[in-house]
Design a protein around this motif. Structure first.
Motif, PDB file in Angstrom:
ATOM      1  N   SER A 162     -28.396  -8.913  13.636  1.00  0.00           N
ATOM      2  CA  SER A 162     -27.105  -8.658  14.673  1.00  0.00           C
ATOM      3  C   SER A 162     -26.703  -9.771  15.419  1.00  0.00           C
ATOM      4  N   ALA A 163     -27.369 -11.062  15.467  1.00  0.00           N
ATOM      5  CA  ALA A 163     -26.983 -12.114  15.923  1.00  0.00           C
ATOM      6  C   ALA A 163     -26.112 -12.649  14.649  1.00  0.00           C
ATOM      7  N   GLY A 164     -26.402 -12.855  13.495  1.00  0.00           N
ATOM      8  CA  GLY A 164     -25.581 -13.172  12.419  1.00  0.00           C
ATOM      9  C   GLY A 164     -24.275 -12.447  12.286  1.00  0.00           C
ATOM     10  N   PHE A 165     -24.380 -11.152  12.602  1.00  0.00           N
ATOM     11  CA  PHE A 165     -23.353 -10.278  12.437  1.00  0.00           C
ATOM     12  C   PHE A 165     -22.192 -10.746  13.540  1.00  0.00           C
ATOM     13  N   LEU A 166     -22.714 -10.800  14.677  1.00  0.00           N
ATOM     14  CA  LEU A 166     -21.699 -11.010  15.929  1.00  0.00           C
ATOM     15  C   LEU A 166     -21.078 -12.626  15.704  1.00  0.00           C
ATOM     16  N   ILE A 167     -21.986 -13.601  15.080  1.00  0.00           N
ATOM     17  CA  ILE A 167     -21.480 -14.900  14.796  1.00  0.00           C
ATOM     18  C   ILE A 167     -20.222 -14.595  13.910  1.00  0.00           C
ATOM     19  N   GLY A 168     -20.427 -13.857  12.821  1.00  0.00           N
ATOM     20  CA  GLY A 168     -19.306 -13.819  11.918  1.00  0.00           C
ATOM     21  C   GLY A 168     -18.121 -13.064  12.524  1.00  0.00           C
ATOM     22  N   LYS A 169     -18.274 -12.184  13.451  1.00  0.00           N
ATOM     23  CA  LYS A 169     -17.130 -11.363  13.771  1.00  0.00           C
ATOM     24  C   LYS A 169     -16.478 -12.209  15.116  1.00  0.00           C
ATOM     25  N   LEU A 170     -17.038 -12.963  15.768  1.00  0.00           N
ATOM     26  CA  LEU A 170     -16.623 -13.518  17.013  1.00  0.00           C
ATOM     27  C   LEU A 170     -15.984 -14.894  17.068  1.00  0.00           C
ATOM     28  N   SER A 171     -16.586 -15.408  15.791  1.00  0.00           N
ATOM     29  CA  SER A 171     -16.406 -16.949  15.540  1.00  0.00           C
ATOM     30  C   SER A 171     -14.719 -16.856  15.033  1.00  0.00           C
ATOM     31  N   THR A 172     -14.010 -18.060  15.112  1.00  0.00           N
ATOM     32  CA  THR A 172     -12.743 -18.185  14.647  1.00  0.00           C
ATOM     33  C   THR A 172     -12.907 -19.525  13.673  1.00  0.00           C
ATOM     34  N   GLN A 173     -13.960 -20.033  13.517  1.00  0.00           N
ATOM     35  CA  GLN A 173     -13.944 -21.165  12.352  1.00  0.00           C
ATOM     36  C   GLN A 173     -14.644 -20.530  11.094  1.00  0.00           C
ATOM     37  N   PRO A 174     -13.982 -20.903  10.156  1.00  0.00           N
ATOM     38  CA  PRO A 174     -14.402 -20.267   8.783  1.00  0.00           C
ATOM     39  C   PRO A 174     -15.749 -20.604   8.472  1.00  0.00           C
ATOM     40  N   ALA A 175     -16.120 -21.916   8.776  1.00  0.00           N
ATOM     41  CA  ALA A 175     -17.522 -22.419   8.328  1.00  0.00           C
ATOM     42  C   ALA A 175     -18.594 -21.470   8.979  1.00  0.00           C
ATOM     43  N   ILE A 176     -18.339 -21.472  10.348  1.00  0.00           N
ATOM     44  CA  ILE A 176     -19.217 -20.650  11.216  1.00  0.00           C
ATOM     45  C   ILE A 176     -19.189 -19.124  11.014  1.00  0.00           C
ATOM     46  N   VAL A 177     -17.973 -18.443  10.451  1.00  0.00           N
ATOM     47  CA  VAL A 177     -18.150 -17.100  10.162  1.00  0.00           C
ATOM     48  C   VAL A 177     -18.729 -17.106   8.780  1.00  0.00           C
ATOM     49  N   SER A 178     -18.702 -17.896   7.897  1.00  0.00           N
ATOM     50  CA  SER A 178     -19.340 -17.747   6.484  1.00  0.00           C
ATOM     51  C   SER A 178     -20.923 -17.802   6.922  1.00  0.00           C
ATOM     52  N   ILE A 179     -21.377 -18.695   7.753  1.00  0.00           N
ATOM     53  CA  ILE A 179     -22.845 -18.814   8.114  1.00  0.00           C
ATOM     54  C   ILE A 179     -23.417 -17.398   8.756  1.00  0.00           C
ATOM     55  N   GLY A 180     -22.672 -16.874   9.626  1.00  0.00           N
ATOM     56  CA  GLY A 180     -22.898 -15.623  10.260  1.00  0.00           C
ATOM     57  C   GLY A 180     -23.207 -14.374   9.359  1.00  0.00           C
ATOM     58  N   LYS A 181     -21.960 -14.256   8.535  1.00  0.00           N
ATOM     59  CA  LYS A 181     -21.991 -13.321   7.342  1.00  0.00           C
ATOM     60  C   LYS A 181     -23.071 -13.419   6.500  1.00  0.00           C
ATOM     61  N   THR A 182     -23.498 -14.454   5.890  1.00  0.00           N
ATOM     62  CA  THR A 182     -24.522 -14.869   4.975  1.00  0.00           C
ATOM     63  C   THR A 182     -26.106 -14.548   5.687  1.00  0.00           C
ATOM     64  N   LEU A 183     -26.007 -15.031   6.890  1.00  0.00           N
ATOM     65  CA  LEU A 183     -27.203 -14.803   7.731  1.00  0.00           C
ATOM     66  C   LEU A 183     -27.440 -13.294   7.845  1.00  0.00           C
ATOM     67  N   CYS A 184     -26.555 -12.622   8.091  1.00  0.00           N
ATOM     68  CA  CYS A 184     -26.807 -10.949   8.546  1.00  0.00           C
ATOM     69  C   CYS A 184     -27.092 -10.461   7.194  1.00  0.00           C
ATOM     70  N   SER A 185     -26.336 -10.508   5.954  1.00  0.00           N
ATOM     71  CA  SER A 185     -26.626 -10.116   4.816  1.00  0.00           C
ATOM     72  C   SER A 185     -28.074 -10.526   4.233  1.00  0.00           C
ATOM     73  N   GLY A 186     -28.418 -11.832   4.327  1.00  0.00           N
ATOM     74  CA  GLY A 186     -29.393 -12.147   3.886  1.00  0.00           C
ATOM     75  C   GLY A 186     -30.661 -11.482   4.527  1.00  0.00           C
ATOM     76  N   THR A 187     -30.630 -11.281   5.912  1.00  0.00           N
ATOM     77  CA  THR A 187     -31.818 -10.794   6.779  1.00  0.00           C
ATOM     78  C   THR A 187     -31.944  -9.309   6.474  1.00  0.00           C
ATOM     79  N   LEU A 188     -31.055  -8.531   6.006  1.00  0.00           N
ATOM     80  CA  LEU A 188     -30.997  -7.297   5.875  1.00  0.00           C
ATOM     81  C   LEU A 188     -31.481  -7.168   4.275  1.00  0.00           C
ATOM     82  N   LEU A 189     -31.265  -7.969   3.372  1.00  0.00           N
ATOM     83  CA  LEU A 189     -31.725  -7.880   2.293  1.00  0.00           C
ATOM     84  C   LEU A 189     -33.177  -8.108   2.213  1.00  0.00           C
ATOM     85  N   SER A 190     -33.735  -9.270   3.043  1.00  0.00           N
ATOM     86  CA  SER A 190     -34.979  -9.364   3.257  1.00  0.00           C
ATOM     87  C   SER A 190     -36.057  -8.371   3.809  1.00  0.00           C
TER      88      SER A 190
END
Length: 235
Positions: A162-190
């Protein structure tokens, strides 16, 4: 000299153009310096391969070392690392399959977080399983381990995802958005691999775990006493 590009900040075409500028400048100047967002991304990308290998190897080494002495088995840490590292590879193969660009620093940051945080899910289930397998058949031990630890894994993983998902949705910086999205998907996969794939791996690799177990001999503490003893009560 100011140069304006109608190219993205980073990418293969942008980096190829920067290489071309470097080669042209070498013909006319003995020394030259380049600044700018694209140049900064180019320099970071140039060192990515080496940094990625160092980060991955050190992360795996220290995690395996800790698990080696925690479980007193050489085979179990390898099985746990294989599951988590597999989730990392699957996670970062998705952008390539979906043809979605990803900031390369996301790989270094998220892979380290995913290895360090999500290995806990595997440790929780494995610890319970190793404790129960000595008292009952291995399938029943695994079934009870999953029943006991499912709420723990679900709660912890949901918070991180959830933290990764919110970071990816709320941030406007492309680098931070990428980190948030990959953290969310990586946690769900794990979480999926730990709850659905790891139990089968542990059951199939039970023989390997048993054959690679070892014991650490501790020095025995011997008390020697002389004289007369009076015991009053039950011994």
């Amino acid at each position: 000299m100011l140069i304006y590009l109608n190219l993205p900040t980073e990418g293969e075409e942008t980096f190829a153009f920067i290489d071309t500028i470097h080669n042209i400048c070498k013909k006319y100047y003995d020394e030259s310096y380049f600044v700018g967002n694209s140049t900064s991304s180019y320099d970071l990308s140039d060192s990515f391969a080496t940094d990625n290998i160092i980060v991955s190897v050190l992360s795996i080494f220290f995690v395996v070392l800790v698990l080696f002495f925690t479980f007193k088995s050489a085979g179990l840490p390898i099985l746990l690392i294989a599951v988590i590292q597999g989730s990392i590879w699957i996670n970062f193969s998705l952008p390539a399959l979906l043809n979605s660009p990803m900031y390369f620093l996301s790989y270094l940051i998220v892979s380290s977080i995913q290895m360090g945080a999500n290995i806990d899910y595997a440790i929780v289930i494995s610890s319970r399983y190793m404790e129960l397998r000595a008292k009952m058949p291995i399938k029943e031990a695994m079934r009870q381990s999953l029943n006991f630890d499912f709420p723990t894994v679900l709660t912890s993983g949901s918070i991180l995802a959830s933290a990764g998902f919110l970071i990816g949705k709320l941030s406007t910086q492309p680098a931070i958005v990428s980190i948030g999205k990959t953290l969310c998907s990586g946690t769900l996969l794990s979480m999926f691999l730990v709850m659905c794939i790891l139990p089968e791996i542990l059951l199939l690799g039970d023989t390997i775990i048993e054959k690679t177990k070892f014991t650490i001999n501790k020095p025995e503490i011997v008390h020697k006493e002389t004289g007369r003893f009076l015991v009053n009560g039950r011994v």
